[in-house]
Design an enzyme around this catalytic site. Structure first.
Site, PDB file in Angstrom:
ATOM      1  CG  HIS C 112      53.723  83.064  78.837  1.00 19.36           C
ATOM      2  ND1 HIS C 112      52.425  82.605  78.887  1.00 19.36           N
ATOM      3  CD2 HIS C 112      54.504  81.948  78.774  1.00 19.36           C
ATOM      4  CE1 HIS C 112      52.431  81.284  78.844  1.00 19.36           C
ATOM      5  NE2 HIS C 112      53.670  80.858  78.782  1.00 19.36           N
ATOM      6  CG  HIS C 114      52.938  78.290  82.748  1.00 16.64           C
ATOM      7  ND1 HIS C 114      54.053  77.490  82.665  1.00 16.64           N
ATOM      8  CD2 HIS C 114      52.693  78.729  81.492  1.00 16.64           C
ATOM      9  CE1 HIS C 114      54.466  77.464  81.407  1.00 16.64           C
ATOM     10  NE2 HIS C 114      53.661  78.199  80.671  1.00 16.64           N
ATOM     11  CG  ASP C 137      35.875  98.616  86.534  1.00 16.95           C
ATOM     12  OD1 ASP C 137      34.882  99.178  86.031  1.00 16.95           O
ATOM     13  OD2 ASP C 137      36.048  98.524  87.769  1.00 16.95           O
ATOM     14  CG  HIS C 177      50.810  77.674  76.566  1.00 18.83           C
ATOM     15  ND1 HIS C 177      51.495  78.160  75.476  1.00 18.83           N
ATOM     16  CD2 HIS C 177      51.624  77.858  77.615  1.00 18.83           C
ATOM     17  CE1 HIS C 177      52.680  78.595  75.865  1.00 18.83           C
ATOM     18  NE2 HIS C 177      52.779  78.431  77.152  1.00 18.83           N
ATOM     19  CE1 TYR C 231      40.667 103.256  89.940  1.00 16.85           C
ATOM     20  CE2 TYR C 231      42.481 102.504  88.577  1.00 16.85           C
ATOM     21  CZ  TYR C 231      41.846 102.572  89.795  1.00 16.85           C
ATOM     22  OH  TYR C 231      42.407 101.945  90.877  1.00 16.85           O
TER      23      TYR C 231
END
Lengths: 239, 239, 239, 239
Positions: C112, C114, C137, C177, C231
């Site tokens: 997580h 910001h 991709d 958020h 890949y």
């Protein structure tokens, strides 16, 4: 140093050496402040007490900018034969720097970059309005636009001198080209180059989101006057 | 230290030394977080247990910010004669910092920068709306605009105090000038300076591409309350 | 380690140690890629073979993120008493990470941040359209928006799981958020966090200057399929 | 080196070694100039005097880019069995690089990135107009858009070659994908990649705030001609 290296009086030689060291080191400030990519940008400094200045060689990496690689020029922008670094060509903007030194005796340093936001204003031919106090402090008003001029004759140097003579601003945005800044010495001109990009960026973002509030002329005058006379550790603090 | 250096009780002297070290080090955070260019920006910290604070000297490079170069001032913003660093002038924003310390006894640190996006909002005189949860956490609502005021008297300090007194926000955007932040100590004020630029930038980009969704006031209140009381490792974690 | 430190079988203990080292090191990638300021952002990693995960402590500086400071949690998000680091509180987002690990057994890492541009899209509640091949991709389509939810109960974790279950994207933008990303392990989730900010920024600038050209769905499908299967250096290269 | 390692004449082997070192080092310039995130982006260089080129392995971290990890390929893009690095897969863009080397014998280096602003123009399928002198110097006119093409056959390579053949620009923006650049060697192609992002960013910001002033074609021609022939320390200075 080759056999035909010029001989200078010891005080002049010391001033040359100091200017070489300053100019070499100050190119690092262009990088550190994000003003240049690849080999772009150039700083020069007048040698105090002599009709000479020191400038960066053309097309050379920022990792190779040692003092002895800087190029010593006369005020016509011709490299002094035999001086350290003279085996290389000086920056392709040397003629413009030389023109400024010949016509503005109070100028001790010149800087040219293609910093992003300053060039963006230059591409529109739009002066940067003075809407923040830091800009009033440093430049005393708007940053003016200089004429469109391309490399190859005196027209860039002439455009800088005509725009900045009698103007408070130490920075000019040459149309479709980019910023040139002047100063009492090379460090002062580098500071102006850093600050002009800073205000170009800030005012860009400010205007992008809505109208900006003009600064009263009286406030601009007071801020500029105070900053030139009081700020810093002494009268020459702006350097 | 000169002969007329002031003598303090050992615990006060230790607090002075810690504050010098903190303030010197925290200027590095301004650079690391991209909030300042050249010599701009200043951090100060109140000395716990004394009517003193420590601030950066004026116009000095960020490379020279050793603890002993920081300047110890009384709450009128006058450098204490004979203390280390007192041979230099304190930051030109010292009067504003001093005003805040005199009128907001709960404040232990003050920071001022010209960070790009915060100044952009200030140039429009537009408060930053509270539309992201991180902003509710940290500031508890919008970042307010302070009055237009220029250096030279108490008006900047007064504008900061009048705007922030009783406000949840630890940051104010002084119109056409830039952000001032306060905190329980210098580190907390630096964190507020980092976060105000972060939210100024994020909300700028958010609005640029279309309308933003308002945060419900009730959610803002819950987030702010929780963050002040729970977040971090202890009650004083925000520092 | 305290006397009540938990004992694990050697292979589990080795997996815990590796996960601690990975999670600690990967926080450095958040800084290096400019995704976080101050103490914001968190990375967690599931311990292979155990109902455990490792996460960053709350409100701690990025300079203090040694492996032994990471916090070992059970899948309810409770720190394991006596384990190294357990004297600190885990990240305030731990409940959301734990919810994801309980409900998405294929997920081995959660991140997580910001980060600026991802939060900007989140503040408008606008999904990022898939208009560049790198995004096809990596994410196989648009980056979806998750519901508005605030810290304090299961609603953030539930919003992540409901949005990403059955979705190609490993990233969700929680409204007002910011981004949460998942991956087969912590490194894969960090890669998704880096890439979501990259595409959020690029598509922001693309649209700002005029209409973008949609990618045909058939091309998106082929690119996503190829990237998942071909890949990199092996089948697990995405990690 | 394995037993089946290829044997080359000493001068060719020396050229291979130099190219490996150059290509490895130049990937660092992509990072330093902010053109790539994670493992994205790739640089290749033709081996002078041989039908070979050197390229980065697929999906490998920028910290692992030692010369011996670079992959030696023939002009069909097939890794040479037994050569150092051949245990890994070459970059997934290798076919496009190989196509360019087969069809443009004057090209000695190819670079591909997903740099932000270049991709933003590519997502709109809009060429970058030549409105600043640095762009006239470097590219001699606008940066063209190449066709939409996806990985899996020759279509990307063909699109690059068809767009750049006979064009002054060393950069093409492949639609919805990103920039490919070519050069006389790998360093020249990297310079073009740095400069194309620089002009993409500058012209983006310039146009965002109002109309830009076109550059006269005659000025573009003079600047391009001069830069190709005069700039730098010698005829091959652009490298």
């Amino acid at each position: 140093m080759s056999d035909d290296a010029p001989r200078y009086a010891p005080d002049i030689q010391a001033a040359i050496d100091r200017t070489r060291a300053d100019v070499a080191r100050l190119h690092g400030e262009l990088v550190r402040n994000g003003l240049v990519v690849w080999t772009g940008g150039n700083v020069s400094g007048r040698v105090p007490g002599a009709d000479l200045f020191v400038i960066k060689p053309s097309g050379v990496s920022y990792d190779d900018l040692a003092p002895e690689n800087m190029i010593l020029c006369d005020l016509d922008g011709t490299a002094i034969p035999g001086a350290p670094g003279s085996e290389r060509s000086p920056s392709s903007d040397t003629a413009a720097h030389a023109y400024v030194y010949r016509h503005m005796p109070e100028v001790g340093g010149v800087v040219h970059t293609h910093s992003t936001f300053a060039v963006a204003w230059a591409a529109r031919g739009e002066e940067i309005p003075c809407v923040i106090t830091a800009m009033a402090d440093e430049f005393g008003g708007p940053i003016p636009i200089g004429p469109f001029a391309i490399i190859g004759d005196d027209s860039i140097g002439r455009g800088i001198v005509e725009t900045l003579s009698g103007h408070r601003s130490r920075a000019v945005l040459m149309q479709n080209h980019g910023p040139f800044t002047i100063g009492v010495d090379a460090k002062d001109a580098v500071k102006a180059a850093v600050m002009v990009e800073d205000v170009a960026r800030t005012v860009h973002y400010a205007r992008e989101a809505g109208p900006v509030i003009p600064l009263p002329q009286e406030a601009i005058d007071r801020l500029f006057d105070r900053y030139q006379n009081v700020y810093g550790q002494s009268a020459d603090a702006r350097r």
